[in-house]
Design an enzyme around this catalytic site. Structure first.
Site, PDB file in Angstrom:
ATOM      1  N   ILE A 160       0.833  -1.210   0.000  1.00  0.00           N
ATOM      2  CA  ILE A 160       0.000   0.000   0.000  1.00  0.00           C
ATOM      3  C   ILE A 160       0.868   1.260   0.000  1.00  0.00           C
ATOM      4  O   ILE A 160       1.700   1.465   0.884  1.00  0.00           O
ATOM      5  CB  ILE A 160      -0.961  -0.003   1.218  1.00  0.00           C
ATOM      6  N   LYS A 161       0.629   2.080  -1.038  1.00  0.00           N
ATOM      7  CA  LYS A 161       1.387   3.325  -1.188  1.00  0.00           C
ATOM      8  C   LYS A 161       0.574   4.463  -0.562  1.00  0.00           C
ATOM      9  O   LYS A 161      -0.616   4.614  -0.856  1.00  0.00           O
ATOM     10  CB  LYS A 161       1.613   3.572  -2.679  1.00  0.00           C
ATOM     11  N   ILE A 162       1.244   5.220   0.282  1.00  0.00           N
ATOM     12  CA  ILE A 162       0.551   6.227   1.102  1.00  0.00           C
ATOM     13  C   ILE A 162       1.325   7.546   1.018  1.00  0.00           C
ATOM     14  O   ILE A 162       2.552   7.544   1.136  1.00  0.00           O
ATOM     15  CB  ILE A 162       0.511   5.748   2.580  1.00  0.00           C
TER      16      ILE A 162
END
Ligand code: E4P
Length: 220
Positions: A83-85
């Site tokens: 997951i890219k945040i």
């Protein structure tokens, strides 16, 4: 060093994956737009081509929304999706919660060593400093990679990997290697440029020409 592709174009991913040295893929909302495809479908296809970490970015701006999207992406997509945040206070809080839930993260849009350290403290698996976009402002993006690597050498508890992003040319990659960055994500064009050398082409042409003579003489 890990080499990631920065694209949502599955043809490019198949081409580079066939070389046998592709370690992962990063996407972002702009790359998904460029692909013209459904977000989850294209990420699932990418994850079936490359078994390394595939970054899928959340688009919520608040912590609860990021966590909800992150959990949903992990539930619906293959296991190798991470997951890219974005590197915001809300993103830090979401990174901490997702990390504690055992989910790998990539904290993106990092433009300072302080941001990188904050993301590492939140437990990010990767941090993505953007070299090219700093160069675009007239400053030296590579200085940021040097600063992060140097700062982190003081703190042995940091297990977060530095994922050099926004790479514009092969020299960026070589400089990242020299500085000890763990990972570089780059467009397919840079992978091709890293492999290309006119002397390799000329040398091979000469060898093939001479081998044809060897075959002609019945000596193969
Ligand atoms: C990283 O994960 C980003 O997708 C990317 O490297 C951004 O690069 P750009 O500055 O070329 O858009």
């Amino acid at each position: 060093m890990e080499f990631f592709l920065d694209t949502a174009d599955v043809d490019e991913i198949r081409e580079i994956a066939a070389w046998g040295i592709l370690d992962g893929v990063t996407t972002n909302p702009s790359l998904i737009k460029k692909s013209g495809r459904d977000f989850k479908k294209v990420v699932a296809e990418i994850a079936s081509i490359c078994d390394g970490p595939i970054s899928a970015e959340v688009t919520a701006m608040d912590t609860a929304g990021m966590i909800e999207q992150g959990l949903a992406l992990k539930a619906e997509l293959p296991d190798n999706v991470i997951i890219k945040i974005p590197c915001t206070p809300e993103g830090l809080a979401a990174t901490k919660v997702l990390t504690e839930a055992g989910i790998d993260t990539n904290v993106t849009l990092i433009f300072s060593a302080a941001q990188a350290l904050m993301a590492a403290k939140a437990g990010a698996t990767y941090v993505s400093p953007f070299i090219g976009r700093i160069d675009d402002t007239g400053h030296d993006g590579m200085t940021l990679i040097a600063e992060i690597m140097d700062t982190w050498s003081n703190y042995h508890w940091i297990t977060t990997k530095v994922l050099a992003a926004s790479i514009r040319h092969p020299t960026h990659v070589l400089q990242c290697i020299q500085l000890g960055a763990h990972t570089a994500t780059m467009p397919a064009k840079i992978f091709r440029q890293l492999m290309k050398h006119p002397l390799t082409d000329r040398g091979l042409e000469g060898f093939m020409k001479d081998w044809a003579e060897v075959e002609k003489a019945g000596n193969a």
